[in-house]
Design an enzyme around this catalytic site. Sequence first.
Site, PDB file in Angstrom:
ATOM      1  N   PHE A   1      19.215  20.098  56.520  1.00 33.01           N
ATOM      2  CA  PHE A   1      20.329  20.043  57.470  1.00 33.01           C
ATOM      3  C   PHE A   1      20.083  19.026  58.588  1.00 33.01           C
ATOM      4  O   PHE A   1      20.917  18.147  58.841  1.00 33.01           O
ATOM      5  CB  PHE A   1      20.573  21.431  58.067  1.00 33.01           C
ATOM      6  CG  PHE A   1      21.518  21.428  59.245  1.00 33.01           C
ATOM      7  CD1 PHE A   1      22.857  21.157  59.062  1.00 33.01           C
ATOM      8  CD2 PHE A   1      21.052  21.690  60.527  1.00 33.01           C
ATOM      9  CE1 PHE A   1      23.734  21.128  60.148  1.00 33.01           C
ATOM     10  CE2 PHE A   1      21.913  21.669  61.612  1.00 33.01           C
ATOM     11  CZ  PHE A   1      23.260  21.395  61.422  1.00 33.01           C
TER      12      PHE A   1
ATOM     13  N   VAL B   1      12.326  13.348  49.246  1.00 29.34           N
ATOM     14  CA  VAL B   1      12.843  14.604  48.702  1.00 29.34           C
ATOM     15  C   VAL B   1      11.824  15.118  47.685  1.00 29.34           C
ATOM     16  O   VAL B   1      10.993  14.366  47.180  1.00 29.34           O
ATOM     17  CB  VAL B   1      14.214  14.418  48.029  1.00 29.34           C
ATOM     18  CG1 VAL B   1      15.292  14.139  49.068  1.00 29.34           C
ATOM     19  CG2 VAL B   1      14.172  13.304  46.995  1.00 29.34           C
ATOM     20  N   ARG B   2      11.907  16.407  47.381  1.00 30.10           N
ATOM     21  CA  ARG B   2      10.913  16.987  46.471  1.00 30.10           C
ATOM     22  C   ARG B   2      11.205  16.685  45.010  1.00 30.10           C
ATOM     23  O   ARG B   2      10.305  16.643  44.190  1.00 30.10           O
ATOM     24  CB  ARG B   2      10.830  18.498  46.695  1.00 30.10           C
ATOM     25  CG  ARG B   2      10.429  18.830  48.118  1.00 30.10           C
ATOM     26  CD  ARG B   2      10.138  20.294  48.320  1.00 30.10           C
ATOM     27  NE  ARG B   2      10.039  20.605  49.738  1.00 30.10           N
ATOM     28  CZ  ARG B   2       9.529  21.717  50.223  1.00 30.10           C
ATOM     29  NH1 ARG B   2       9.072  22.642  49.405  1.00 30.10           N
ATOM     30  NH2 ARG B   2       9.472  21.930  51.523  1.00 30.10           N
TER      31      ARG B   2
ATOM     32  N   ALA C   1      14.360  14.596  42.234  1.00 34.70           N
ATOM     33  CA  ALA C   1      15.455  13.633  42.171  1.00 34.70           C
ATOM     34  C   ALA C   1      16.835  14.272  42.235  1.00 34.70           C
ATOM     35  O   ALA C   1      17.828  13.575  42.465  1.00 34.70           O
ATOM     36  CB  ALA C   1      15.335  12.801  40.898  1.00 34.70           C
TER      37      ALA C   1
ATOM     38  N   ILE D   1       5.400  19.470  48.774  1.00 32.80           N
ATOM     39  CA  ILE D   1       4.546  18.991  49.843  1.00 32.80           C
ATOM     40  C   ILE D   1       3.393  19.966  50.055  1.00 32.80           C
ATOM     41  O   ILE D   1       3.578  21.173  50.119  1.00 32.80           O
ATOM     42  CB  ILE D   1       5.336  18.781  51.155  1.00 32.80           C
ATOM     43  CG1 ILE D   1       6.020  20.066  51.604  1.00 32.80           C
ATOM     44  CG2 ILE D   1       6.364  17.676  50.984  1.00 32.80           C
ATOM     45  CD1 ILE D   1       6.627  19.966  52.981  1.00 32.80           C
TER      46      ILE D   1
ATOM     47  N   ALA E   1      10.141  17.873  56.859  1.00 30.21           N
ATOM     48  CA  ALA E   1      10.007  18.673  55.648  1.00 30.21           C
ATOM     49  C   ALA E   1       8.995  19.793  55.866  1.00 30.21           C
ATOM     50  O   ALA E   1       7.911  19.571  56.393  1.00 30.21           O
ATOM     51  CB  ALA E   1       9.552  17.800  54.487  1.00 30.21           C
TER      52      ALA E   1
ATOM     53  N   TYR F   1       5.683  31.195  60.481  1.00 28.46           N
ATOM     54  CA  TYR F   1       6.261  29.874  60.745  1.00 28.46           C
ATOM     55  C   TYR F   1       5.745  29.320  62.074  1.00 28.46           C
ATOM     56  O   TYR F   1       5.264  28.187  62.147  1.00 28.46           O
ATOM     57  CB  TYR F   1       7.780  29.979  60.764  1.00 28.46           C
ATOM     58  CG  TYR F   1       8.503  28.676  60.969  1.00 28.46           C
ATOM     59  CD1 TYR F   1       8.531  27.716  59.971  1.00 28.46           C
ATOM     60  CD2 TYR F   1       9.178  28.409  62.152  1.00 28.46           C
ATOM     61  CE1 TYR F   1       9.208  26.516  60.147  1.00 28.46           C
ATOM     62  CE2 TYR F   1       9.860  27.215  62.338  1.00 28.46           C
ATOM     63  CZ  TYR F   1       9.869  26.273  61.337  1.00 28.46           C
ATOM     64  OH  TYR F   1      10.533  25.088  61.518  1.00 28.46           O
TER      65      TYR F   1
ATOM     66  N   LYS G   1       3.129  26.159  62.431  1.00 24.66           N
ATOM     67  CA  LYS G   1       3.639  24.991  63.161  1.00 24.66           C
ATOM     68  C   LYS G   1       2.697  24.620  64.309  1.00 24.66           C
ATOM     69  O   LYS G   1       2.434  23.440  64.563  1.00 24.66           O
ATOM     70  CB  LYS G   1       5.043  25.270  63.695  1.00 24.66           C
ATOM     71  CG  LYS G   1       6.155  24.996  62.715  1.00 24.66           C
ATOM     72  CD  LYS G   1       6.314  23.505  62.419  1.00 24.66           C
ATOM     73  CE  LYS G   1       7.586  23.211  61.657  1.00 24.66           C
ATOM     74  NZ  LYS G   1       7.719  21.765  61.355  1.00 24.66           N
TER      75      LYS G   1
ATOM     76  N   ILE H   1      23.126  19.895  67.346  1.00 26.09           N
ATOM     77  CA  ILE H   1      22.581  18.872  66.462  1.00 26.09           C
ATOM     78  C   ILE H   1      22.722  17.470  67.056  1.00 26.09           C
ATOM     79  O   ILE H   1      21.808  16.645  66.952  1.00 26.09           O
ATOM     80  CB  ILE H   1      23.229  18.947  65.055  1.00 26.09           C
ATOM     81  CG1 ILE H   1      22.578  17.958  64.092  1.00 26.09           C
ATOM     82  CG2 ILE H   1      24.728  18.766  65.125  1.00 26.09           C
ATOM     83  CD1 ILE H   1      21.133  18.229  63.777  1.00 26.09           C
TER      84      ILE H   1
END
Length: 308
Positions: A12, A32-33, A35, A51, A71, A137, A141, A203
């Site tokens: 997002f 991106v992980r 295609a 990742i 990511a 999380y 982090k 955002i």
Amino acid sequence: MTTYLVTGANGFIANRLCTHLLNQGIAVIGTVRDASRSVPKGVQPKVTGSICATTDWSSALTGVDVVYHLASTVHRLDIQDAAIYQTTITAATATLAEQAAAAGVKRLVLLSTASVYGETSTNSLTEDAQKQPVTLYGKTKLQAEMELQAIAQQTALETVIVRAPMVYGKDAPGNFNALVRLVQKIPLLPFGLALEKRSFIGIDNLLDFLLLCARSPAAANKVFNVADDDDMNLKDLCMMIALILHKKCLLLPVPPALMQVGLTAIGKASMYNKLFESLRLDVTRAKAVLAWKPAHTLHEQLIKALQL
């Protein structure tokens, strides 16, 4: 041409950051992980696979000036495996930073979280406030931040750490989307006594700040809180959303203690803090060091976010 790398480019925030950078005339590589995950038109996609500590970022880092690392494992309550968070957040960040430094990248901007401070606060928190994360999380982090800072001290890589509260915007996932759905579908909600204020970041304000973190010499090797100027309690936020959506919303004055018991009974005890406790960020450093000011009010951004 200046080239920036955005990891997790289909997410997002990262997806919108890619578009924001392209609009500034910056060449963008997006990882991106696999295609099947799409990136905005104009972004050069790079597939990295999952990742972790052994991810090879080298092909994505060639010729890159700035890396935005977004990511990671999403903050999901249904994932309670510490090893998953440790691998995809802490170890992956360290690996990326080491490879970025070796590739000659000038700066790495890490999007971190207000959860490193914990889930509640009695005062407005500065960047130097005590770190007492509760969730996996938040804990991983914080560990990722420390790994990144250690690598920066040993290399020429500049780092910027951005601690953000809940991010809202059009099609935002997670708690914001859940709250909007509640207001849309249920005219009676038990939030009449949810009066403690929390920080949020729209955002558009976040994207402006992230761009500044990449460009400003003053941002090098700094940690910043970021948030809108408008801290808001849940009661007022619900009413504002209802007003914008032209929905009737009656907020019942259910005592917070009763809500805590009820949420615990249905296995949602962790939601109580987010609904009824305060967590406010002090953004004085961002304003003083980077001369930053949120360009948009919470009300303006909610109107944009809630456009159907």
